[in-house]
Design an enzyme around this catalytic site. Structure first.
Site, PDB file in Angstrom:
ATOM      1  N   GLU A  90       0.830  -1.191   0.000  1.00 19.83           N
ATOM      2  CA  GLU A  90       0.000   0.000   0.000  1.00 19.83           C
ATOM      3  C   GLU A  90       0.868   1.245   0.000  1.00 19.83           C
ATOM      4  O   GLU A  90       1.969   1.245   0.534  1.00 19.83           O
ATOM      5  CB  GLU A  90      -0.918  -0.005   1.224  1.00 19.83           C
ATOM      6  CG  GLU A  90      -1.974  -1.088   1.104  1.00 19.83           C
ATOM      7  CD  GLU A  90      -2.894  -1.174   2.310  1.00 19.83           C
ATOM      8  OE1 GLU A  90      -4.051  -1.556   2.111  1.00 19.83           O
ATOM      9  OE2 GLU A  90      -2.472  -0.858   3.432  1.00 19.83           O
ATOM     10  N   CYS A 103       3.230   8.734   0.827  1.00 19.66           N
ATOM     11  CA  CYS A 103       3.802   7.862   1.847  1.00 19.66           C
ATOM     12  C   CYS A 103       3.970   6.488   1.210  1.00 19.66           C
ATOM     13  O   CYS A 103       2.989   5.873   0.779  1.00 19.66           O
ATOM     14  CB  CYS A 103       2.839   7.800   3.038  1.00 19.66           C
ATOM     15  SG  CYS A 103       3.355   6.629   4.310  1.00 19.66           S
ATOM     16  N   CYS A 110       6.858  -6.260   7.448  1.00 16.77           N
ATOM     17  CA  CYS A 110       7.954  -5.646   8.206  1.00 16.77           C
ATOM     18  C   CYS A 110       8.427  -6.642   9.246  1.00 16.77           C
ATOM     19  O   CYS A 110       7.629  -7.390   9.806  1.00 16.77           O
ATOM     20  CB  CYS A 110       7.463  -4.376   8.894  1.00 16.77           C
ATOM     21  SG  CYS A 110       8.773  -3.449   9.738  1.00 16.77           S
ATOM     22  N   CYS A 114       6.918  -4.047  15.912  1.00 20.40           N
ATOM     23  CA  CYS A 114       6.504  -3.094  16.957  1.00 20.40           C
ATOM     24  C   CYS A 114       5.095  -3.474  17.404  1.00 20.40           C
ATOM     25  O   CYS A 114       4.231  -3.773  16.578  1.00 20.40           O
ATOM     26  CB  CYS A 114       6.551  -1.662  16.438  1.00 20.40           C
ATOM     27  SG  CYS A 114       8.229  -1.180  15.921  1.00 20.40           S
ATOM     28  N   CYS A 117       1.788  -1.744  16.021  1.00 15.83           N
ATOM     29  CA  CYS A 117       1.707  -1.479  14.577  1.00 15.83           C
ATOM     30  C   CYS A 117       1.139  -2.684  13.841  1.00 15.83           C
ATOM     31  O   CYS A 117       1.606  -3.812  14.010  1.00 15.83           O
ATOM     32  CB  CYS A 117       3.100  -1.158  14.041  1.00 15.83           C
ATOM     33  SG  CYS A 117       3.148  -0.866  12.263  1.00 15.83           S
ATOM     34  N   GLY A 159       7.107  -1.401   6.166  1.00 17.27           N
ATOM     35  CA  GLY A 159       8.515  -1.780   6.105  1.00 17.27           C
ATOM     36  C   GLY A 159       9.449  -0.837   6.838  1.00 17.27           C
ATOM     37  O   GLY A 159       9.077   0.272   7.221  1.00 17.27           O
ATOM     38  N   GLU A 160      10.652  -1.323   7.038  1.00 12.90           N
ATOM     39  CA  GLU A 160      11.704  -0.560   7.725  1.00 12.90           C
ATOM     40  C   GLU A 160      12.775  -0.234   6.680  1.00 12.90           C
ATOM     41  O   GLU A 160      13.514  -1.118   6.243  1.00 12.90           O
ATOM     42  CB  GLU A 160      12.263  -1.420   8.876  1.00 12.90           C
ATOM     43  CG  GLU A 160      13.563  -0.937   9.467  1.00 12.90           C
ATOM     44  CD  GLU A 160      13.586   0.542   9.861  1.00 12.90           C
ATOM     45  OE1 GLU A 160      12.633   1.027  10.512  1.00 12.90           O
ATOM     46  OE2 GLU A 160      14.568   1.216   9.498  1.00 12.90           O
ATOM     47  N   LEU A 215      10.814   6.762  18.047  1.00 12.20           N
ATOM     48  CA  LEU A 215      11.400   6.577  19.380  1.00 12.20           C
ATOM     49  C   LEU A 215      10.431   5.842  20.315  1.00 12.20           C
ATOM     50  O   LEU A 215      10.732   4.772  20.816  1.00 12.20           O
ATOM     51  CB  LEU A 215      11.782   7.953  19.945  1.00 12.20           C
ATOM     52  CG  LEU A 215      12.631   7.942  21.198  1.00 12.20           C
ATOM     53  CD1 LEU A 215      13.997   7.332  20.935  1.00 12.20           C
ATOM     54  CD2 LEU A 215      12.777   9.365  21.754  1.00 12.20           C
ATOM     55  N   ASN A 290      -3.352   5.109  16.678  1.00 10.22           N
ATOM     56  CA  ASN A 290      -4.480   4.706  15.845  1.00 10.22           C
ATOM     57  C   ASN A 290      -4.841   3.298  16.262  1.00 10.22           C
ATOM     58  O   ASN A 290      -4.061   2.370  16.071  1.00 10.22           O
ATOM     59  CB  ASN A 290      -4.090   4.747  14.367  1.00 10.22           C
ATOM     60  CG  ASN A 290      -3.815   6.169  13.909  1.00 10.22           C
ATOM     61  OD1 ASN A 290      -4.586   7.074  14.194  1.00 10.22           O
ATOM     62  ND2 ASN A 290      -2.705   6.372  13.234  1.00 10.22           N
ATOM     63  N   CYS A 333      -1.081   6.055  10.059  1.00 12.48           N
ATOM     64  CA  CYS A 333       0.176   5.457  10.517  1.00 12.48           C
ATOM     65  C   CYS A 333      -0.064   4.111  11.173  1.00 12.48           C
ATOM     66  O   CYS A 333      -0.900   3.989  12.059  1.00 12.48           O
ATOM     67  CB  CYS A 333       0.848   6.342  11.558  1.00 12.48           C
ATOM     68  SG  CYS A 333       1.102   8.002  11.012  1.00 12.48           S
TER      69      CYS A 333
HETATM   70  N1  SAH Z   1       9.584   1.267  10.028  1.00 12.01           N
HETATM   71  C1  SAH Z   1       9.729   2.689   9.944  1.00 12.01           C
HETATM   72  C2  SAH Z   1       8.806   3.284   8.888  1.00 12.01           C
HETATM   73  C3  SAH Z   1       7.326   3.216   9.245  1.00 12.01           C
HETATM   74  S1  SAH Z   1       6.816   4.817   9.705  1.00 12.01           S
HETATM   75  C4  SAH Z   1       9.491   3.308  11.296  1.00 12.01           C
HETATM   76  O1  SAH Z   1       8.984   2.623  12.169  1.00 12.01           O
HETATM   77  O2  SAH Z   1       9.849   4.448  11.495  1.00 12.01           O
HETATM   78  C5  SAH Z   1       5.292   4.552  10.436  1.00 12.01           C
HETATM   79  C6  SAH Z   1       5.165   5.365  11.704  1.00 12.01           C
HETATM   80  O3  SAH Z   1       3.864   5.099  12.269  1.00 12.01           O
HETATM   81  C7  SAH Z   1       6.169   4.923  12.745  1.00 12.01           C
HETATM   82  O4  SAH Z   1       6.601   6.003  13.516  1.00 12.01           O
HETATM   83  C8  SAH Z   1       5.337   3.968  13.561  1.00 12.01           C
HETATM   84  O5  SAH Z   1       5.872   3.764  14.822  1.00 12.01           O
HETATM   85  C9  SAH Z   1       4.019   4.672  13.591  1.00 12.01           C
HETATM   86  N2  SAH Z   1       2.909   3.794  13.951  1.00 12.01           N
HETATM   87  C10 SAH Z   1       2.853   2.451  13.812  1.00 12.01           C
HETATM   88  N3  SAH Z   1       1.682   1.983  14.263  1.00 12.01           N
HETATM   89  C11 SAH Z   1       0.983   3.049  14.704  1.00 12.01           C
HETATM   90  C12 SAH Z   1      -0.312   3.194  15.263  1.00 12.01           C
HETATM   91  N4  SAH Z   1      -1.101   2.140  15.454  1.00 12.01           N
HETATM   92  N5  SAH Z   1      -0.714   4.433  15.582  1.00 12.01           N
HETATM   93  C13 SAH Z   1       0.076   5.507  15.365  1.00 12.01           C
HETATM   94  N6  SAH Z   1       1.299   5.412  14.823  1.00 12.01           N
HETATM   95  C14 SAH Z   1       1.752   4.206  14.507  1.00 12.01           C
END
Ligand code: SAH
Length: 354
Positions: A90, A103, A110, A114, A117, A159-160, A215, A290, A333
């Site tokens: 996506e 985006c 991934c 986390c 996520c 993805g990372e 972070l 979210n 996100c």
């Molecule tokens: N893997 C990379 C790129 C993804 S960016 C990274 O983690 O930075 C996606 C962003 O959305 C990240 O900061 C992630 O932590 C955040 N994210 C993931 N799940 C989320 C959620 N349920 N609600 C809000 N932010 C979220």
């Protein structure tokens, strides 16, 4: 067959030289592919007909196929794209923030897992190629009519990016090409959980995107539980790498911090965050969670979010609260997940959660 979608312009030129064709045609080909969005060699009408025929015989131009698009009430549009091997990714268009932003994804799924996520629940299916990463921008720029106009790209989809380092950086070089979309790395933000060897390589790159660090926590114990890669790359080392990172004049590193009710959103967390960022060219982007089924956390109230932001602001930390876009279509996100994908172990587990 050579897949031109995976080649930067120098490689296209070398490929042409190998066919005994003048290198300057590489510029025209790049122009057609990136700026004009043409994927059919026969349509590249300023190339000699014989060359068009040779290209059609010797090359492919793999392009993610736009399968569906869904538009949110706020104008955010989510694109479901199908890759050559029929896997799906996506990508999201977020209009008028005030910039136009795409985006995009760097992997199918991934590996970072986390815990808040949804993409993390999928596990990693595979890395994307440079052509597939840049291809998302090609497809979205042409689907939205923005090719040739200014737009930003954030590597914040599935993805990372630093786990797929070479393909990601090559895609950025392809997108930066003056003969193509001429996307300056200043208009690109790479977001990472902090894969340290990748971060150290990135610090040496001639093409330097903006940096965002996911972070989310202020102690190792807390971060271990939310961002499992922290068990390998500890918080102190991550912060030390950020302090050393060559940030452009007037630029700052963005620290993303997802707010989870009662988990990492207390005044004490906010004060620890201030300390961690002390003396850094930083800004904080707060992401109230979210929520989604299978995600074992809740979104804090607006009052808690504001209180957290206030503590940062009162101590002179630049802070913003991300207004989530496209939540009604699961484009926000951490919500990118492809339901039809064969489910990875993590995803089955997630589905089994209450
Ligand atoms: N893997 C990379 C790129 C993804 S960016 C990274 O983690 O930075 C996606 C962003 O959305 C990240 O900061 C992630 O932590 C955040 N994210 C993931 N799940 C989320 C959620 N349920 N609600 C809000 N932010 C979220």
């Amino acid at each position: 067959m050579t897949d031109l979608s995976n080649l930067d312009r120098a490689e296209v030129e070398t490929f042409l030289a190998g066919l005994g064709v003048p290198r300057f045609h590489g510029r025209q080909i790049f122009h057609w592919i990136y700026r004009r969005g043409v994927t059919d060699f026969a349509a590249m009408t300023d190339l000699p007909r014989a060359l068009r025929e040779r290209l059609a015989a010797a090359c492919t131009l793999t392009t993610p196929r736009l399968e569906t698009r869904q538009t949110s009430t706020d104008g955010t549009t989510k694109f479901l794209l199908r890759l050559e091997d029929h896997r799906h990714i996506e990508a999201v268009y977020i209009p008028d923030t005030p910039a136009q932003t795409f985006c995009i994804s760097t992997q199918v799924g991934c590996a970072m897992a986390c815990t808040f996520c949804l993409t993390g629940k999928m596990g990693l299916t595979r890395h994307l190629t440079a052509g597939e990463i840049a291809g998302q921008v090609r497809v979205l720029a042409h689907a939205t009519g923005l090719a040739g106009q200014p737009f930003n790209v954030v590597l914040m989809g599935m993805g990372e990016p630093l786990h797929n380092y070479d393909a990601t950086m090559k895609a950025l070089r392809m997108l930066a090409d003056e003969q193509g979309l001429a996307l300056s790395p200043r208009h690109v933000t790479l977001s990472t959980v902090g894969v340290l060897p990748g971060l150290e390589r990135l610090a040496q790159e001639p093409l330097m995107p903006n940096l965002a660090i996911s972070l989310h926590a202020t102690t190792d114990a807390q971060r271990d539980a939310l961002v499992p890669v922290n068990r390998k790359y500890r918080l102190d080392d991550l912060m030390a790498a950020c302090r050393k990172f060559p940030v452009r004049k007037r630029a700052r590193i963005t620290f993303e911090y997802v707010l989870l009710d009662g988990v990492n959103d207390t005044p004490e967390d906010a004060r620890r965050l201030v300390k961690l960022l002390n003396g850094m060219k930083a800004k904080v982007n707060l992401l109230p969670l979210n929520e989604a089924p299978g995600i074992p956390f809740t979104r804090p109230s607006d009052e808690r979010v504001n209180a957290f932001a206030q503590i940062l602001a009162s101590r002179d930390v630049l802070v913003s609260v991300r207004k989530s876009r496209g939540r009604d279509i699961r484009a926000a996100c951490g919500q990118l997940i492809v339901e039809s994908e064969r489910r990875a172990a993590g995803q089955r587990l997630a589905a089994a959660l209450p």
